[in-house]
Design an enzyme around this catalytic site. Structure first.
Site: not given
Ligand code: PBG
Ligand code: ZN
Length: 327
Positions: A198, A251
């Site tokens: 991520k 992601k």
């Molecule tokens: C939080 C989380 C995020 C997303 C999913 N879980 C955002 C972040 O890290 O701020 C992003 C999902 C999206 O942008 O659709 N852990």
């Molecule tokens: Zn988070």
């Protein structure tokens, strides 16, 4: 060589094209994200994500029925709690918003798979994904103490009926900690879908409106990955597999197609791609302006995730795609 070789022979009509098509997206590949909020009869559209709503539990249940009827196999739940605190109580409390939503959905639509996003950023005062050192203003989340909270969160989500646990906080050792916690509580059959690779991405902007999880200071760069790195993603994936992940997520998806491909090459586990909020909002904005054909662009994008190697796709376009695929 030409004129013997004429690739256009296999493109001359829809029937032949259908026969030789290498990758297709189906409804079975889709996972639909939902945002649960306190209250009843609440459906509040997220300004930066047209067509996506914060929903109270009763509305989440209605939505779950619709999703199930469209043939989509799973939802992933995010929660916005009544109050936030330093310990992210709303994340791991048995009466937390995701726990309530999971229980209600499983009761109403038992065959719909409920995935729980397991993180703390929606629940901490700081908006960070874990505990911070007292006085910290940079977002340097304390890793090991945070694991204890994640473990508690996962167990309480499983108790509430979640079928799959999806930790997204990018803490070191989070898969192992959650696996231990689940097993100790008798949930050895609950799979873990790890957000293994991520990235610290600008594409999460609209999600943070939806989940009210914007960091109050600093950023997530000390835990989420640097966009310049690819080999590091493979390291993260290898570690999560060793810790017991059942499925792996990459992601965001669009700007990280090479990562999806490379991850797929090193693992036989199912690979999920998260078509994140910013990717959705860009398509929506252009479509609402009449600049692109939303259906064509969306199905093309989803197909390209499959071509890159994704087995599963988390997308805010899941309901639209399910309908378009039926046409
Ligand atoms: C939080 C989380 C995020 C997303 C999913 N879980 C955002 C972040 O890290 O701020 C992003 C999902 C999206 O942008 O659709 N852990
Ligand atoms: Zn988070």
């Amino acid at each position: 060589m030409f004129p013997i070789n004429r690739p256009r022979r296999l493109r001359q009509n829809p029937q032949i094209r259908r026969m030789v098509r290498e990758n297709i997206v189906t409804v079975n590949d889709l996972i639909y994200p939902l945002f649960a909020v306190p209250g009843t009869s609440v459906a509040k559209e997220i300004i930066s994500m047209p067509g996506v709503y914060q929903l109270s539990v009763d509305k989440i249940v209605d939505e779950a029925k619709e999703v199930y009827d469209l043939g989509i196999p799973a939802i992933i739940l995010f929660g916005i709690p009544e109050t936030k605190d330093v310990e992210a109580t709303g994340a791991w409390h048995d009466c937390g918003i995701v726990q309530k939503a999971a229980t209600a959905v499983k009761e109403a639509v038992p065959d719909l798979i409920v995935i729980a996003d397991t993180c703390l950023c929606e629940y901490t005062t700081s908006g960070h994904c874990g505990y911070l050192e007292v006085g910290d203003l940079t977002g340097r989340v304390l890793n090991d103490p945070t694991l204890e909270l994640l473990k508690k969160t996962a167990v309480s989500q499983a108790k509430a009926g979640a079928d799959i646990i999806a930790p997204s906080g990018m803490m070191d050792g989070f898969v192992q900690a959650i696996r231990e916690g689940l097993d100790a509580a008798g949930f050895e059959n609950i799979p873990i879908l790890s957000y293994a690779a991520k990235y610290a991405s600008g594409y999460y902007g609209p999600f943070r409106d939806a989940a009210e999880s914007t960091p109050q200071f600093g950023d997530r760069r000390t835990y989420q990955m640097d966009p310049g790195n690819a080999r590091e993603a493979l390291k993260e994936v290898e570690l999560d597999i060793a810790e017991g992940a059942d499925m792996i997520m990459v992601k965001p998806a669009l700007a990280y197609m090479d990562i999806i491909w490379r991850v797929k090459e090193i693992t036989n586990l199912p690979v999920a791609a998260y078509n994140v909020s910013g990717e959705y909002s860009m398509v929506k904005a252009a479509a609402l302006n009449g600049w692109i054909d939303e259906k064509q662009v969306t199905l093309e994008t989803l197909t390209s995730f499959k071509r890159a190697g994704a087995d599963l796709i988390l997308t805010y376009h899941a309901k639209d795609a399910a309908r378009w695929l039926q046409e």
